[in-house]
Design a protein around this motif. Sequence first.
Motif, mmCIF file in Angstrom:
data_model
loop_
_atom_site.group_PDB
_atom_site.id
_atom_site.type_symbol
_atom_site.label_atom_id
_atom_site.label_comp_id
_atom_site.label_asym_id
_atom_site.label_seq_id
_atom_site.Cartn_x
_atom_site.Cartn_y
_atom_site.Cartn_z
ATOM 1 N N ARG A 137 0.732 -1.289 0.012
ATOM 2 C CA ARG A 137 -0.093 0.118 0.088
ATOM 3 C C ARG A 137 0.817 1.337 0.002
ATOM 4 N NH1 ARG A 137 -5.244 -1.043 3.644
ATOM 5 N NH2 ARG A 137 -5.934 0.680 2.482
ATOM 6 N N LYS A 138 0.246 2.488 -0.371
ATOM 7 C CA LYS A 138 1.093 3.514 -0.803
ATOM 8 C C LYS A 138 1.002 4.241 0.745
ATOM 9 C CE LYS A 138 -1.940 5.096 -3.761
ATOM 10 N NZ LYS A 138 -2.447 6.043 -4.804
ATOM 11 N N ARG A 139 1.898 5.007 1.073
ATOM 12 C CA ARG A 139 1.882 6.027 2.192
ATOM 13 C C ARG A 139 0.704 6.939 2.123
ATOM 14 N NH1 ARG A 139 8.044 7.607 3.924
ATOM 15 N NH2 ARG A 139 6.638 8.048 5.659
ATOM 16 N N LEU A 140 0.425 7.568 3.439
ATOM 17 C CA LEU A 140 -0.523 8.681 3.437
ATOM 18 C C LEU A 140 -0.198 10.001 2.207
ATOM 19 C CD1 LEU A 140 -1.301 8.842 7.291
ATOM 20 C CD2 LEU A 140 -2.712 7.949 5.446
ATOM 21 N N GLY A 141 -1.242 10.538 1.902
ATOM 22 C CA GLY A 141 -0.678 11.644 1.003
ATOM 23 C C GLY A 141 -0.505 12.755 1.594
ATOM 24 N N ALA A 142 -1.029 13.827 0.552
ATOM 25 C CA ALA A 142 -0.805 15.323 0.829
ATOM 26 C C ALA A 142 -2.004 15.673 1.652
ATOM 27 C CB ALA A 142 -0.779 16.076 -0.302
ATOM 28 N N ARG A 143 -1.982 16.722 2.362
ATOM 29 C CA ARG A 143 -2.925 17.338 3.120
ATOM 30 C C ARG A 143 -4.194 18.012 2.320
ATOM 31 N NH1 ARG A 143 -0.765 21.328 7.273
ATOM 32 N NH2 ARG A 143 -0.276 22.504 5.739
ATOM 33 N N LEU A 144 -5.268 17.592 2.822
ATOM 34 C CA LEU A 144 -6.702 17.969 1.956
ATOM 35 C C LEU A 144 -7.285 19.241 2.800
ATOM 36 C CD1 LEU A 144 -7.934 14.306 1.898
ATOM 37 C CD2 LEU A 144 -7.036 15.573 -0.144
ATOM 38 N N PRO A 145 -7.606 20.125 1.914
ATOM 39 C CA PRO A 145 -8.447 21.338 2.275
ATOM 40 C C PRO A 145 -9.691 20.856 2.798
ATOM 41 C CG PRO A 145 -7.368 21.775 0.341
ATOM 42 C CD PRO A 145 -7.153 20.363 0.612
ATOM 43 N N THR A 146 -10.279 21.052 3.948
ATOM 44 C CA THR A 146 -11.514 20.552 4.223
ATOM 45 C C THR A 146 -12.777 21.666 4.234
ATOM 46 O OG1 THR A 146 -11.150 21.235 6.569
ATOM 47 C CG2 THR A 146 -10.451 19.003 5.469
ATOM 48 N N GLY A 147 -12.275 22.924 4.314
ATOM 49 C CA GLY A 147 -13.314 24.181 4.567
ATOM 50 C C GLY A 147 -13.684 24.406 5.804
ATOM 51 N N PHE A 148 -12.881 23.786 6.865
ATOM 52 C CA PHE A 148 -12.906 24.221 8.196
ATOM 53 C C PHE A 148 -11.297 24.666 8.625
ATOM 54 C CE2 PHE A 148 -16.780 21.698 7.563
ATOM 55 C CZ PHE A 148 -17.662 21.956 8.492
ATOM 56 N N PRO A 156 -5.310 18.040 11.100
ATOM 57 C CA PRO A 156 -5.157 17.787 9.615
ATOM 58 C C PRO A 156 -5.770 16.606 9.290
ATOM 59 C CG PRO A 156 -2.813 17.768 10.799
ATOM 60 C CD PRO A 156 -3.924 18.165 11.589
ATOM 61 N N LEU A 157 -6.382 16.663 7.955
ATOM 62 C CA LEU A 157 -6.892 15.465 7.083
ATOM 63 C C LEU A 157 -5.886 15.176 5.993
ATOM 64 C CD1 LEU A 157 -9.063 13.077 7.355
ATOM 65 C CD2 LEU A 157 -10.152 14.450 5.654
ATOM 66 N N VAL A 158 -5.235 14.021 5.900
ATOM 67 C CA VAL A 158 -4.635 14.025 4.770
ATOM 68 C C VAL A 158 -5.252 12.781 3.945
ATOM 69 C CG1 VAL A 158 -2.494 14.591 5.741
ATOM 70 C CG2 VAL A 158 -3.134 12.172 5.529
ATOM 71 N N THR A 159 -4.641 12.639 2.470
ATOM 72 C CA THR A 159 -5.340 11.820 1.507
ATOM 73 C C THR A 159 -5.066 10.242 2.187
ATOM 74 O OG1 THR A 159 -4.808 13.118 -0.211
ATOM 75 C CG2 THR A 159 -5.174 10.815 -0.769
ATOM 76 N N GLY A 160 -5.979 9.539 2.113
ATOM 77 C CA GLY A 160 -5.981 7.995 2.711
ATOM 78 C C GLY A 160 -5.782 7.879 4.056
ATOM 79 N N GLN A 161 -6.077 9.069 4.758
ATOM 80 C CA GLN A 161 -6.148 8.917 6.388
ATOM 81 C C GLN A 161 -7.618 8.353 6.775
ATOM 82 O OE1 GLN A 161 -5.327 12.490 8.259
ATOM 83 N NE2 GLN A 161 -5.507 11.732 10.362
ATOM 84 N N ARG A 162 -7.624 7.900 7.955
ATOM 85 C CA ARG A 162 -9.251 7.296 8.393
ATOM 86 C C ARG A 162 -9.190 7.960 9.892
ATOM 87 N NH1 ARG A 162 -7.365 1.266 8.044
ATOM 88 N NH2 ARG A 162 -5.791 2.199 9.311
ATOM 89 N N ILE A 163 -10.197 8.606 10.060
ATOM 90 C CA ILE A 163 -10.403 9.247 11.242
ATOM 91 C C ILE A 163 -11.811 8.686 11.869
ATOM 92 C CG2 ILE A 163 -9.073 11.095 10.811
ATOM 93 C CD1 ILE A 163 -11.379 12.977 10.512
ATOM 94 N N PRO A 299 -4.811 4.385 1.974
ATOM 95 C CA PRO A 299 -4.361 4.152 0.804
ATOM 96 C C PRO A 299 -4.302 2.989 -0.132
ATOM 97 C CG PRO A 299 -2.899 4.890 2.567
ATOM 98 C CD PRO A 299 -4.223 4.177 3.164
ATOM 99 N N GLY A 300 -4.475 3.095 -1.416
ATOM 100 C CA GLY A 300 -4.465 1.949 -2.138
ATOM 101 C C GLY A 300 -3.142 1.660 -2.861
#
Length: 447
Positions: A137-148, A156-163, A299-300
Motif C-alpha cells: 500500500r502507498k503511504r498517506l498522501g498530501a494534506r486535504l483542504p476541508t473548508g474548516f 489535519p486530514l490527509v489523503t488516505g487517512q482514516r479518522i 491508501p490504495g
Amino acid sequence: MADMDHLTSIATRIADLRMTRHFGRVHSMQAGLIRVEGLNGHASVGDRVLISLQKGHVAGEIVGLAPRHADVLPEGDSEGLSVGAQVELLFAPSIAPCDAWVGRIIDPLGQPLDGRPLTPGREPRPYRREAPPAVRRKRLGARLPTGFAVFDTLLPLVTGQRIGLFAGSGVGKSTLLSGLAKGVQADVVVIAMIGERGRELREFVERTLGPEGMARAVIVAATSDRSPLIRRRCAWAAMAVAEHFRDQGRHVLFLADSITRFAEAHREIALAAGEPPSYRGFPPSVSNLIMALAERSGPGLEGTGDITGIFSVLVAGSDMEEPVADILRGTLDGHVVLDRTIAERGRFPAIDVVKSVSRSLPDAATPDENRMIGKARAALGAYSESELMIRAGLYAPGADPRLDEAVKLFPQLDDLITVRTPGIAESFAALGSALRVPAHGRQAARG
C-alpha cells in the motif's frame, strides 16, 4: 452513451442467469431463525435465499449450517410462513457499481431509492473482501483542504487517512459530516447511512447535503426499520462502491454514519445465530468485523486511488470507553470528539480539540506550522485543566504565566473552530491571528 449503458445492463443481467436452480424446504422456525432442509450440498454461510410465503416472498441470509439443515435469518416479515414452504438458494450476493451511480441514492442491495432506473456496472463486486496487501500500500498522501479551519490546522486530514468522529446524539454530527462531504477535496464521495431514521434521509439529501454535495456523491442507505441483515450490509455495500472508484485511480471520500449501528446490527445477527455475548453485550466477532471494514479504506496500491475514511461513532453519555469507540479508536489514524457541553453553549462544530488527535501530525505540517499547532493545543489544554476554576471566579491573574496566556488566547482559539475557510493557507492565517503571530511569521510558516 445511454445505449451503451443499456447494453451493459442487459449483459450484466444475462451473466447473472443460472443454468440450474436449487430448492429446499422449511423444516421449522424458532426464535426468529428459519431452519431449512435440502440446501446443504450447495449453500454457504452468507448466501441469500428466497422463501415462499402464503402471499409473496421474503429474502433471507444463511447464518449457520449443520449436517442436515441451514439456519436462515429473514430480511423482512415472515408472517404467513408455513412448514414445507419452498426456499430457493440465490447464492452469495454481489454489487456492481459504475459511474452512473454518482448522484444517486441506492439501498444495500444495489437497488435505486430515488425512483429512477439504475444501471449496474460490468463487474460485480463481493460485499466482503480482503484489504489491499499491507506491504504494497502507498503511504498517506498530501494534506486535504476541508473548508474548516480547525481541520486544516489543528486536526489535519490527509489523503488516505482514516479518522473517527465520536459524538452523542443531537450534537451536530450529521451536519459536520455533510460539511466535510462538501468541503473535502475528493473525486467521489460515498456515504453510508446505516440505520438512520427514515424521515431524515430526504432532509439530509436535499437540505443538509444539497445539490452541490449530491453532484459527486453516492449514498447507500438502510433506514432503521430495515432488517439487521440489510443494515449490516449497508456498510459493506458502501465500501464496495468506494473500492470500485478507488481501483479506477480516483480519490474517494468515504463517510459512514454510523459504525455503532453497524455493530448493533451485527450483534442482532450474531446472537440469533448462537454466538455468545462477551464484550458489554457485543459478540467476540464484532472486533474483527469493525477492523476489517476500516482496513479496506486508506491508501490504495500503486497505480490506484485512495479512500479517505471518516467513521462516526455514537457514544452514549460521552463514554469514550464503550466497546465500539474503543475498538475503532485503536484502529484509525485519529479521532475527533464532539462534546455536548460545547454544543449547548452554541458553538458549532462542537469539537473538543484537547480530546481530539490527528495521527497525520507532525508529518502533515511544516516545522513552523507544528510550532503554531503546539502553541494552540498547549493553550487550549491549559485552559481546559483550569476551566472550572476560571468560571467559578477563582482564577487570579499573575499566579501562572502559562495560564494567563491561555486565558487571553482562548476566546480567539475557540472562535477559530467555527471559522470556514477556502484553503489551508487561509486557515493558518486565521490561526496565526488567533495566536497573535506576526504576519511575516505566518508567511515563513507557509514557505
